[in-house]
Scaffold this active site. Sequence first.
Site, PDB file in Angstrom:
ATOM      1  N   GLY B 143       3.719 -10.610 -19.918  1.00  8.40           N
ATOM      2  CA  GLY B 143       2.853  -9.564 -20.437  1.00  8.40           C
ATOM      3  C   GLY B 143       1.469  -9.651 -19.825  1.00  8.40           C
ATOM      4  N   CYS B 144       0.715  -8.579 -19.974  1.00 10.24           N
ATOM      5  CA  CYS B 144      -0.597  -8.506 -19.332  1.00 10.24           C
ATOM      6  C   CYS B 144      -1.595  -9.463 -19.999  1.00 10.24           C
ATOM      7  CB  CYS B 144      -1.109  -7.077 -19.339  1.00 10.24           C
ATOM      8  SG  CYS B 144      -1.008  -6.243 -20.933  1.00 10.24           S
ATOM      9  N   TYR B 145      -1.726  -9.379 -21.327  1.00 12.37           N
ATOM     10  CA  TYR B 145      -2.647 -10.306 -22.003  1.00 12.37           C
ATOM     11  C   TYR B 145      -2.235 -11.758 -21.783  1.00 12.37           C
ATOM     12  CZ  TYR B 145      -4.780  -6.492 -24.856  1.00 12.37           C
ATOM     13  OH  TYR B 145      -5.451  -5.386 -25.306  1.00 12.37           O
TER      14      TYR B 145
END
Lengths: 347, 347, 347, 347
Positions: B143-145
């Site tokens: 995921g990005c975070y």
Amino acid sequence: MIGGTGYTGVELLRLLATHSAASLGVITSRSEAGTPVSDLYPSLRGSVDLNFTVPDATALAQCDVVFSATPNGIAMTHARDLLDQGVKLIDLAADFRIKDIPTWEHWYGMTHVCPDLVAGAVYGLPELNRSVIAQAKLVANPGCYPTATTLGLLPLFEGARGDDVALVDASTLVVDAKSGVTGAGRSAKVANLFSEVADSFKAYGAAGHRHHPEIWQNISSVTQQAVGLTFIPHLLPMLRGIHATIYADLLDSAQPLEAIHERFTNYYSNEPFVDILPLGQHPETRSVKSSNVCRIAIHKAVGSNKLVVLSVIDNLTKGAAGQAVQNMNIMFGLDETEGLSSPAIMP
Amino acid sequence: MIGGTGYTGVELLRLLATHSAASLGVITSRSEAGTPVSDLYPSLRGSVDLNFTVPDATALAQCDVVFSATPNGIAMTHARDLLDQGVKLIDLAADFRIKDIPTWEHWYGMTHVCPDLVAGAVYGLPELNRSVIAQAKLVANPGCYPTATTLGLLPLFEGARGDDVALVDASTLVVDAKSGVTGAGRSAKVANLFSEVADSFKAYGAAGHRHHPEIWQNISSVTQQAVGLTFIPHLLPMLRGIHATIYADLLDSAQPLEAIHERFTNYYSNEPFVDILPLGQHPETRSVKSSNVCRIAIHKAVGSNKLVVLSVIDNLTKGAAGQAVQNMNIMFGLDETEGLSSPAIMP
Amino acid sequence: MIGGTGYTGVELLRLLATHSAASLGVITSRSEAGTPVSDLYPSLRGSVDLNFTVPDATALAQCDVVFSATPNGIAMTHARDLLDQGVKLIDLAADFRIKDIPTWEHWYGMTHVCPDLVAGAVYGLPELNRSVIAQAKLVANPGCYPTATTLGLLPLFEGARGDDVALVDASTLVVDAKSGVTGAGRSAKVANLFSEVADSFKAYGAAGHRHHPEIWQNISSVTQQAVGLTFIPHLLPMLRGIHATIYADLLDSAQPLEAIHERFTNYYSNEPFVDILPLGQHPETRSVKSSNVCRIAIHKAVGSNKLVVLSVIDNLTKGAAGQAVQNMNIMFGLDETEGLSSPAIMP
Amino acid sequence: MIGGTGYTGVELLRLLATHSAASLGVITSRSEAGTPVSDLYPSLRGSVDLNFTVPDATALAQCDVVFSATPNGIAMTHARDLLDQGVKLIDLAADFRIKDIPTWEHWYGMTHVCPDLVAGAVYGLPELNRSVIAQAKLVANPGCYPTATTLGLLPLFEGARGDDVALVDASTLVVDAKSGVTGAGRSAKVANLFSEVADSFKAYGAAGHRHHPEIWQNISSVTQQAVGLTFIPHLLPMLRGIHATIYADLLDSAQPLEAIHERFTNYYSNEPFVDILPLGQHPETRSVKSSNVCRIAIHKAVGSNKLVVLSVIDNLTKGAAGQAVQNMNIMFGLDETEGLSSPAIMP
């Protein structure tokens, strides 16, 4: 008004233009002397007819109150003259905010010219100091970050009189704060160009920011605990608005969020400009755009014992000019909401 | 590619269009079947000549690798067929990221249809798992975070083999994360309208976010300490970029920042896509816009014992499509930077 | 109010909240019935206490005036009932703007259900129709583009009574118009997502736009010349504001710009909401943000015989809700500026 | 490179960083001499290792080609020296664009120091001058507005050799042009602050703009008709992108739009960087963000005899640095698309 070419100045002019009990007598600016205010700010065409003038002690002395919307370090050079002549002064800069003079001089990089006046100045956060503001001759209007942060934290401590039970460990405070670009002022700097800050985001001042001691002073005034505060500001690619995300360890991890929410709601139940959102909501900065309201929500974090407080204001209104008008209203016995009752513009 | 109508999809198309060793064979979308890709994305006119097609197992089986850029819960329905036919799969959604199935099912609100494949899937963060990615058949693209956060935290712990000395107390982690709006996807929701999010800022998901367990899993894999993690995401009024502001208590408050900085620099010295900024700097999200780089700075907070790590990525590139291409390069023995070497566009 | 969940609705609520002579009795919305207005619009917390209700003829009949802020085609279904019960109606949509029914039906793609009411409706542009608005039962509030454009063109023609000399050739009008995204409404469409329109710009409706016949009708009402009008709208990556750039061939190329400027100034000398800028200036949309003012500048083009008129309004205020309040004020004999005197917020 | 601290400079550095046949030898800046390029532009960390240096004739003389990305009036002081030493020069400023020296001196407010070189300079619009660019020693890289406008107009006239039939009346040209803020450069001016231009829109230079004579010169070179041109630029609240909306009277109002569209398509059929959109579409500036492509659509206006051409480019790429690289490629016999083939980033 002394100064008035910056964003705080134009916001103050906007608010005063519809204030039923205030009349702007003089507005000074050395750099713009002679220029009609509405040439610099066409948004005020038809609402403000004054020209900027060079500062003139006689003219200022005829006012009931002077707003100083100048860079830091200017108001302290005018303050004694004005006060001596019976003019009340509301300084929107930082000259009178910090009681500890060496701390002030460290962070602001200059020598204070009237430390004695600092002692008598009242920190103009009405939710903390309303009764003394009412008697004040000299009000230090709070900084934008300290306003959003302090309002988000006040209900969690013993209070100035120590009556309440503290809910959080004051040594664990983390304030991750974000501000719109108007907070950086209107001077010509490459760093604040549209092409430098649009569509981007960054932290700044991570090595230390002037609002740290101001927040620390506020919180220390309402708790017996030692205050440990981490404060990191960030720059948002937008015009107005401050969002403080505040983290603090709960002293009692079993405390239900509903009880904390009720405490916030009760704490601010008589405050015209603090709004506690229902549980589960998140405040948006736009919900206070151009208004003097601070909206606050509280959450309990997943995976830790932390309370999370979300607090938003408009940095130019509750964070500066609106709060100055609120202070003026209190100082002169006016309705505290006079000139400040328009809802936020949306969107 | 399965899916490809969202922002992750178009970013993947952009990157593959100039990749010297990859050739896109088929791109599927039920809703846009028959439409030329360049009708949906005129930016790709002249670069991508394919039409979207309905998913077709035969066509997909002829590919060496399939990227799944669909909503969560779709890739798990395709995975076994593809793997059985010898096709490698890189899932850009969350289906294979979380090893603990009940945790995944709790956060994603559905039943996992192939838990056995999760066990064998490799979490595709090259800086953590490069060697196993090289052997993987099924890669769960992070995921990005979690990407921005994990890269900011990795050098602070013992490491997967426990060789290093931990520098921070893993029970004190606070991640205040901010994302551009493209992270919210391309579906038609009022909440993501320009008029709803422009010139405003807010937190969201403060009561719990799906990336919490993913970050927790990553950090737990590199420390023996119990991980206490507070994670609050926010929505930035901008297109691309993630900024994670990470707070952690130093185990040794006397540790000089220079030594920590050296540790970060050494840790990532051979990484093509992690850049440790000189002391004193703050990374801007725009410095990685459209690039696969993660830039990190570290600071010591004033007024507390906290280390502050600032980590930025482009959510669509290193946070999604770029990292997927990086994983593909590793899986096929290509130069890891192939197709990913263009500098960020500025501004 | 009928409708009120869109941006025009919330702007009307904002303005009415501080209007000294208006009290909002009921606000209807089928989709949001039962929801507090301030849940949908937290900006109105503390200012508007009503809930949305299903439309109820009895409740509406008790109002002095109803604002209809619904999509096109709804107001025409309510109008007769309201008017029959003596309720005045201000329609912020397009149902009663175009006198020629076939033209209306062509552009709006539906059959008009009460053509007879169209004939009696007054087009609510006070600068054109003030005296008849004062007597009106049914006011068609103008469109946003037509307001900005018509105000920019009115002083150039003979006028409704043909007294003046026309200054430009009405067959040569080009209106290159630009609007902020709030003009596109609040419905969930991919095309209006932040990630679709931010940091970008485009024309739309170049093959024909509904505001073309409305502008044409307005200009035709003040000149004997045949009107030839080219109108191309564009979408600006910003929230509020319309900028019309208007080109027209001067009939007398020797006419000094100063004389034309004087004509504009005189034409609008008694208008509270039209501001002619000094020669040489360019109006910014932000100079009217949240205000009911239209600011206009005129220039003579280099290299041609064209007059260039620059006209800006806030599409939600003078372009919709503000003008509706202005019309209400006129219809009820109130001060025309009541509730509309706050200066634009800046920035 | 001479200069290189502005946005055109950093864009050129970005493009050259991945160019297979170009190697940057020296980059000069008096104000930043000694500073690593990547300190000023962290986006280039890892891609550009040079420091800025003071201009040094010897170092520059060793280059095959020099790009001058300085303010107007600087390149003309270096040109002769460089050319005399056999170095080719591409000037991204305006010094060599206008053939008529008095016109240039009028608009740029200075005396030209080498008018003889102007005569021999080639205007670097490949779609107009490809063959002479290939032989050129000195190329005047076109302005951003002139590039978008000229490409939108070229197919409508007789052409440089007069072979075609003109389709529009050259005396009726109106160019309503809009530019992102990067077009205004990177100098510290209040007018370009984020807080001054964000969420707002305005025209500027309505009394005359330097790009007027450049467009006029271009169009005059391809038609026997007298060119009457109205040109009004506007400032968009976004980073990159130019949108020219062009209006012209058709000479034959019966001409079907399809035929005009076919003419555009044929005219540019061999051009790698001009894309004619299908009928009915509107180009978005984001569809060319960071790319060297110009996308064009044509429409016939409702209510008039005007052809409307919509033309978009990225002002920093096709409008400056990308076109400069394209010219370099042509001048050195390289593939014209080398270093310029990445699709636009989206969004």
